[in-house]
Design an enzyme around this catalytic site. Structure first.
Site, PDB file in Angstrom:
ATOM      1  N   ASN A   1       0.808  -1.218   0.000  1.00 38.59           N
ATOM      2  CA  ASN A   1       0.000   0.000   0.000  1.00 38.59           C
ATOM      3  C   ASN A   1       0.840   1.266   0.000  1.00 38.59           C
ATOM      4  O   ASN A   1       0.360   2.319  -0.429  1.00 38.59           O
ATOM      5  CB  ASN A   1      -0.927   0.001   1.218  1.00 38.59           C
ATOM      6  CG  ASN A   1      -1.654   1.320   1.382  1.00 38.59           C
ATOM      7  OD1 ASN A   1      -2.540   1.643   0.592  1.00 38.59           O
ATOM      8  ND2 ASN A   1      -1.252   2.105   2.380  1.00 38.59           N
TER       9      ASN A   1
ATOM     10  N   LYS B   1       1.700   3.358 -11.138  1.00 41.44           N
ATOM     11  CA  LYS B   1       0.520   2.561 -10.806  1.00 41.44           C
ATOM     12  C   LYS B   1       0.123   1.640 -11.964  1.00 41.44           C
ATOM     13  O   LYS B   1      -0.362   0.530 -11.746  1.00 41.44           O
ATOM     14  CB  LYS B   1      -0.635   3.475 -10.411  1.00 41.44           C
ATOM     15  CG  LYS B   1      -0.383   4.246  -9.110  1.00 41.44           C
ATOM     16  CD  LYS B   1      -0.104   3.307  -7.942  1.00 41.44           C
ATOM     17  CE  LYS B   1       0.007   4.044  -6.622  1.00 41.44           C
ATOM     18  NZ  LYS B   1       0.208   3.129  -5.474  1.00 41.44           N
TER      19      LYS B   1
ATOM     20  N   TYR C   1       3.492   9.250 -11.322  1.00 40.25           N
ATOM     21  CA  TYR C   1       2.544   8.543 -10.459  1.00 40.25           C
ATOM     22  C   TYR C   1       1.690   7.584 -11.294  1.00 40.25           C
ATOM     23  O   TYR C   1       1.548   6.402 -10.956  1.00 40.25           O
ATOM     24  CB  TYR C   1       1.663   9.537  -9.720  1.00 40.25           C
ATOM     25  CG  TYR C   1       0.653   8.878  -8.804  1.00 40.25           C
ATOM     26  CD1 TYR C   1       1.030   8.397  -7.560  1.00 40.25           C
ATOM     27  CD2 TYR C   1      -0.677   8.725  -9.195  1.00 40.25           C
ATOM     28  CE1 TYR C   1       0.119   7.779  -6.724  1.00 40.25           C
ATOM     29  CE2 TYR C   1      -1.600   8.108  -8.368  1.00 40.25           C
ATOM     30  CZ  TYR C   1      -1.194   7.640  -7.134  1.00 40.25           C
ATOM     31  OH  TYR C   1      -2.108   7.021  -6.311  1.00 40.25           O
TER      32      TYR C   1
END
Length: 229
Positions: free
Chosen positions: A66, A139, A135
């Site tokens: 996470n 992901k 980012y």
């Protein structure tokens, strides 16, 4: 049997919500945060995994990746600063997670299997702002890695799931909403609100503990229908 879980980024936001949700189950959880080591340091994943194995008597059943960073990198930064931001985001969000996944797959393969849950982002599919190329790319890489693990190791009962939240009411989302004009962003979410961390935690607990094995490789969206695939 008690399930042994290693959870990164457990001290705030989605990670804290996941830890709280798992506390209601028959689980022994090792939750790590920045105080346990900066994932921007390439040496940290190895140490975190070894420490967790030691504290969990040599058995980890579930890995939940996470931990992540969400930092702006406008293209008019200096070349060095832009590249440094790119590399830091990739190291924390993707490379450190990949290292932990590798350790988990090796560990699970020597046992009766295990589960990996990677917290990715809607940005993996939809992209993100012009200041957040890194980012979105990190992901997207996490989603591709999850699918690859699922396909490669299902026969060994190693299951992998990715969760892709949209905006979630954490510190990162609050900063982003305030900087980008919250009303306009909320207008893009048919549900009319951002997700609560507890909603993401519920899905993470499902993937970690009870999702049927045939779901391995699934990418689970939590974005209020702001992006549907």
């Amino acid at each position: 049997m008690t399930v042994h879980i290693l959870l990164t980024g457990a001290t705030r936001g989605i990670g804290a919500a996941i830890a709280a949700r798992l506390a209601r189950e028959n689980v022994t959880l090792i939750g790590t945060g920045r105080a346990d080591g900066d994932l921007a340091d390439p040496a940290t994943p190895t140490r975190l995994w070894a420490d967790a194995l030691d504290r969990l008597d040599g058995r980890i059943d579930v890995l939940i990746n996470n931990a992540g960073v969400f930092e702006a990198a406008p293209i008019d930064l200096s070349d060095a600063d832009w590249l440094a931001s790119w590399n830091r985001t990739m190291q924390v969000n993707l490379t450190a997670s990949a290292e932990l996944c590798r350790f988990a797959v090796q560990h699970f393969a020597a046992r009766s299997g295990g589960r990996i849950v990677n917290i990715a982002s809607r940005a993996a599919y939809r992209g993100d702002s012009p200041d957040h190329w890194h980012y979105a790319a990190s992901k997207a890489g996490m989603v591709a890695m999850t699918k690859t693990i699922a396909r490669g190791y299902a026969a060994r009962n190693i299951l992998a799931f990715a969760i892709c939240p949209g905006f979630t009411m954490t510190g990162m989302a609050e900063d982003y909403l305030s900087s980008r004009g919250g009303d306009k962003l909320l207008a893009d979410i048919p549900l009319g609100r951002v997700a609560d961390p507890a909603e993401v935690a519920e899905v993470a607990a499902f993937a970690a503990l009870t999702a049927p094995p045939s779901m391995t490789g699934a990418v689970l969206d939590i974005n209020g229908a702001s992006y549907v695939r």
